[in-house]
Scaffold this active site. Structure first.
Site, mmCIF file in Angstrom:
data_model
loop_
_atom_site.group_PDB
_atom_site.id
_atom_site.type_symbol
_atom_site.label_atom_id
_atom_site.label_comp_id
_atom_site.label_asym_id
_atom_site.label_seq_id
_atom_site.Cartn_x
_atom_site.Cartn_y
_atom_site.Cartn_z
ATOM 1 N N HIS A 14 0.884 -1.193 0.000
ATOM 2 C CA HIS A 14 0.000 0.000 0.000
ATOM 3 C C HIS A 14 0.905 1.223 0.000
ATOM 4 O O HIS A 14 1.463 1.586 1.035
ATOM 5 C CB HIS A 14 -0.909 0.000 1.234
ATOM 6 C CG HIS A 14 -1.881 1.136 1.265
ATOM 7 N ND1 HIS A 14 -3.227 0.951 1.533
ATOM 8 C CD2 HIS A 14 -1.732 2.486 1.072
ATOM 9 C CE1 HIS A 14 -3.847 2.116 1.513
ATOM 10 N NE2 HIS A 14 -2.961 3.073 1.236
ATOM 11 N N HIS A 16 1.568 5.339 -1.700
ATOM 12 C CA HIS A 16 1.183 6.511 -2.493
ATOM 13 C C HIS A 16 2.450 7.144 -3.057
ATOM 14 O O HIS A 16 3.309 7.580 -2.290
ATOM 15 C CB HIS A 16 0.458 7.545 -1.623
ATOM 16 C CG HIS A 16 -0.807 7.020 -1.025
ATOM 17 N ND1 HIS A 16 -2.030 7.134 -1.640
ATOM 18 C CD2 HIS A 16 -1.040 6.338 0.135
ATOM 19 C CE1 HIS A 16 -2.961 6.570 -0.887
ATOM 20 N NE2 HIS A 16 -2.388 6.068 0.195
ATOM 21 N N ASN A 41 -5.210 7.148 -6.030
ATOM 22 C CA ASN A 41 -5.962 8.378 -5.688
ATOM 23 C C ASN A 41 -5.230 9.648 -6.117
ATOM 24 O O ASN A 41 -4.981 10.544 -5.328
ATOM 25 C CB ASN A 41 -6.307 8.410 -4.186
ATOM 26 C CG ASN A 41 -5.100 8.428 -3.278
ATOM 27 O OD1 ASN A 41 -4.040 7.918 -3.630
ATOM 28 N ND2 ASN A 41 -5.248 9.017 -2.103
ATOM 29 N N LYS A 99 -9.121 -0.603 -5.986
ATOM 30 C CA LYS A 99 -9.237 0.062 -4.684
ATOM 31 C C LYS A 99 -10.611 0.691 -4.519
ATOM 32 O O LYS A 99 -11.060 1.445 -5.389
ATOM 33 C CB LYS A 99 -8.155 1.143 -4.571
ATOM 34 C CG LYS A 99 -8.172 1.943 -3.261
ATOM 35 C CD LYS A 99 -7.702 1.120 -2.085
ATOM 36 C CE LYS A 99 -7.841 1.854 -0.759
ATOM 37 N NZ LYS A 99 -6.776 2.776 -0.481
ATOM 38 N N HIS A 136 -10.647 0.866 1.603
ATOM 39 C CA HIS A 136 -10.437 1.859 2.659
ATOM 40 C C HIS A 136 -11.631 1.694 3.600
ATOM 41 O O HIS A 136 -12.740 2.091 3.273
ATOM 42 C CB HIS A 136 -10.373 3.275 2.085
ATOM 43 C CG HIS A 136 -10.087 4.290 3.146
ATOM 44 N ND1 HIS A 136 -8.886 4.976 3.232
ATOM 45 C CD2 HIS A 136 -10.829 4.710 4.197
ATOM 46 C CE1 HIS A 136 -8.920 5.772 4.282
ATOM 47 N NE2 HIS A 136 -10.084 5.635 4.890
ATOM 48 N N HIS A 174 -4.710 -0.689 5.658
ATOM 49 C CA HIS A 174 -4.292 0.060 6.852
ATOM 50 C C HIS A 174 -5.266 -0.128 8.018
ATOM 51 O O HIS A 174 -5.910 0.807 8.492
ATOM 52 C CB HIS A 174 -4.076 1.544 6.561
ATOM 53 C CG HIS A 174 -5.055 2.200 5.636
ATOM 54 N ND1 HIS A 174 -6.405 2.067 5.757
ATOM 55 C CD2 HIS A 174 -4.869 3.014 4.576
ATOM 56 C CE1 HIS A 174 -6.998 2.758 4.809
ATOM 57 N NE2 HIS A 174 -6.084 3.334 4.077
ATOM 58 N N LEU A 221 -5.233 8.997 7.891
ATOM 59 C CA LEU A 221 -6.505 8.277 7.909
ATOM 60 C C LEU A 221 -6.283 6.835 7.491
ATOM 61 O O LEU A 221 -5.496 6.605 6.570
ATOM 62 C CB LEU A 221 -7.504 8.948 6.964
ATOM 63 C CG LEU A 221 -8.043 10.286 7.484
ATOM 64 C CD1 LEU A 221 -8.819 11.015 6.399
ATOM 65 C CD2 LEU A 221 -8.917 10.090 8.727
ATOM 66 N N ASP A 249 1.446 2.583 3.552
ATOM 67 C CA ASP A 249 0.576 3.750 3.377
ATOM 68 C C ASP A 249 1.396 5.031 3.455
ATOM 69 O O ASP A 249 0.912 6.058 3.929
ATOM 70 C CB ASP A 249 -0.565 3.766 4.405
ATOM 71 C CG ASP A 249 -1.645 4.792 4.063
ATOM 72 O OD1 ASP A 249 -1.750 5.167 2.881
ATOM 73 O OD2 ASP A 249 -2.353 5.215 4.984
ATOM 74 N N HIS A 253 2.688 14.481 1.692
ATOM 75 C CA HIS A 253 2.016 15.747 1.386
ATOM 76 C C HIS A 253 3.022 16.852 1.654
ATOM 77 O O HIS A 253 3.811 16.744 2.591
ATOM 78 C CB HIS A 253 0.822 15.976 2.323
ATOM 79 C CG HIS A 253 -0.335 15.067 2.071
ATOM 80 N ND1 HIS A 253 -1.262 15.286 1.080
ATOM 81 C CD2 HIS A 253 -0.709 13.920 2.691
ATOM 82 C CE1 HIS A 253 -2.162 14.308 1.100
ATOM 83 N NE2 HIS A 253 -1.850 13.461 2.063
ATOM 84 N N ALA A 265 -4.359 14.578 5.563
ATOM 85 C CA ALA A 265 -4.011 13.339 6.260
ATOM 86 C C ALA A 265 -2.926 12.583 5.513
ATOM 87 O O ALA A 265 -3.009 12.425 4.297
ATOM 88 C CB ALA A 265 -5.257 12.458 6.360
HETATM 89 C C1 NCD Z 1 -3.740 8.898 2.102
HETATM 90 C C2 NCD Z 1 -3.319 9.951 1.085
HETATM 91 O O1 NCD Z 1 -2.820 10.997 1.503
HETATM 92 O O2 NCD Z 1 -3.432 9.707 -0.114
HETATM 93 N N1 NCD Z 1 -3.788 9.507 3.389
HETATM 94 C C3 NCD Z 1 -3.706 8.881 4.586
HETATM 95 O O3 NCD Z 1 -3.841 9.530 5.612
HETATM 96 N N2 NCD Z 1 -3.477 7.582 4.657
HETATM 97 C C4 NCD Z 1 -5.049 8.322 1.692
HETATM 98 C C5 NCD Z 1 -5.398 7.055 2.404
HETATM 99 O O4 NCD Z 1 -4.753 6.025 2.243
HETATM 100 O O5 NCD Z 1 -6.374 7.075 3.164
HETATM 101 ZN ZN ZN Z 2 -3.286 5.046 1.654
#
Ligand code: NCD
Ligand code: ZN
Length: 349
Positions: A14, A16, A41, A99, A136, A174, A221, A249, A253, A265
């Site tokens: 998982h 990003h 996403n 997803k 999720h 997660h 999150l 995860d 950001h 988040a």
């Molecule tokens: C993730 C994101 O920023 O893309 N944020 C997070 O807090 N985990 C989205 C997600 O996996 O919920």
């Molecule tokens: Zn995530």
């Protein structure tokens, strides 16, 4: 004391990686993982096989020469997703999973699912073709307390959805509660369910976010829960049990988006994940089960062979210092601070 362990190369189930300048900045920090499930996403989200292929090409370009990482793509499920595209993209080996974001549950989830009946035909096609669904697992009902949203999701959505679609293989992404752990454990037989557990949820509970001042870099999150839940996650991750595997995860950001009156988040854990995991597994006397969590259980769930090559984690005499942040274009991204010194370092084996 154990000072060195060798593991099959870990995978991240998982992750990003974002896009553009952020992709270029963060992808190298996951280069030592063997494979990673890439979350879809983006803005706009990755909803078709063609978009996933183009995104995979951008990821490959962003990785440094010699990177081990092979991106396993996912499609973002919407109420208008074409089942045939999913089945064909999976059969081609382009996507590993689909997803499901309940609309509004998390970062960039506005195109997610509101009416679960509308995705039933897609889920049935996935069950038939053996395409796993990554969920999720939080309800978005504003009446439900944010700390209860995972447990309520299981009762209201996940369990009915699984009963209505026999044969659908589901990963609870997660997982953050003992309710989630228990549900997955109780429904995992025959590979019907798995769960990813993040690095940060093994380390922090909700006090880290709120006690003694608000700490936006610990806000993600699903939000970290109370200590008893963290302990349940640690037990599951360290149990060696097949359904539980690493999904960092890692969700970068820019600080400019996190440090706001309404900050977003996500914890950016890619750079120091393996060092943190070795630390917490050592702390609980479970280093011998780290490989199951990072390198064996995930591939077994996804019906892939474990990585053939290996990495070594070595305990240093002195603290290993990770940077506190990285640059991404004009922005900075803060690296997750576990709140304790790290001594474990990764090397090729
Ligand atoms: C993730 C994101 O920023 O893309 N944020 C997070 O807090 N985990 C989205 C997600 O996996 O919920
Ligand atoms: Zn995530």
């Amino acid at each position: 004391m154990t000072n060195s362990i060798t593991l099959r190369r870990p995978d991240d189930w998982h992750l990003h990686l974002r896009d553009g300048a952020m992709l270029g900045a963060v992808a190298p920090h996951s280069a030592e993982f063997g494979r990673a499930i890439i979350m879809p996403n983006l803005v706009p989200p990755v909803v078709t096989g063609d978009q996933a292929r183009a995104y995979r090409d951008r990821i490959m370009k962003a990785l440094p020469d010699g990177a081990a990482l092979r991106p396993l793509m996912t499609l973002y499920l919407t109420e208008t997703t074409d089942p045939a595209d999913i089945v064909a993209s999976h059969a081609d080996g382009l996507i590993a999973a689909v997803k499901l974001y309940p609309a509004g549950a998390t970062t960039n989830s506005a195109s997610g699912v509101t009416d679960f009946d509308r995705v039933r035909p897609v889920l049935e096609a996935m069950a038939e073709a053996g395409v796993p669904l990554c969920v999720h697992g939080e309800v978005t009902d504003p009446e439900v307390d944010i700390f209860d949203r995972e447990a309520v999701f299981i009762d209201r959505i996940l369990d009915p959805l699984r009963r209505a679609t026999p044969g659908l293989r589901v990963v609870m992404e997660h997982v953050t509660t003992s309710d989630g752990v228990d549900y997955v454990r109780g429904n995992a037989s025959g590979g019907a369910m798995g769960a990813t557990i993040t690095t940060h949820h093994l380390v922090i509970n909700r006090n880290a976010i709120l006690a003694g001042g608000i700490r936006p870099h610990y806000y993600c999150l699903p939000v970290a829960k109370r200590e008893s839940h963290r302990l349940a996650l640690r037990k599951a991750a360290m149990s060696g049990e097949g359904p539980f595997f690493l999904g960092t995860d890692s969700a970068p950001h820019p600080d400019s988006a996190k440090l706001q009156p309404c900050g977003c988040a996500g914890c950016f854990t890619a750079p120091n994940t393996m060092s943190i995991l070795a630390h917490v597994f050592e702390e609980d006397g479970a280093l011998d089960r780290l490989e199951a969590f990072t390198s064996l259980n995930g591939p077994a769930f996804y019906a892939m062979p474990p990585n053939e090559d290996r990495i070594r984690l070595t305990r240093q005499e002195t603290e290993v210092s990770f940077p506190t942040e990285i640059a991404a274009g004009d922005e900075t991204v803060t690296i997750f601070d576990p709140g304790f010194p790290l001594f474990w370092q990764t090397e090729p084996a």
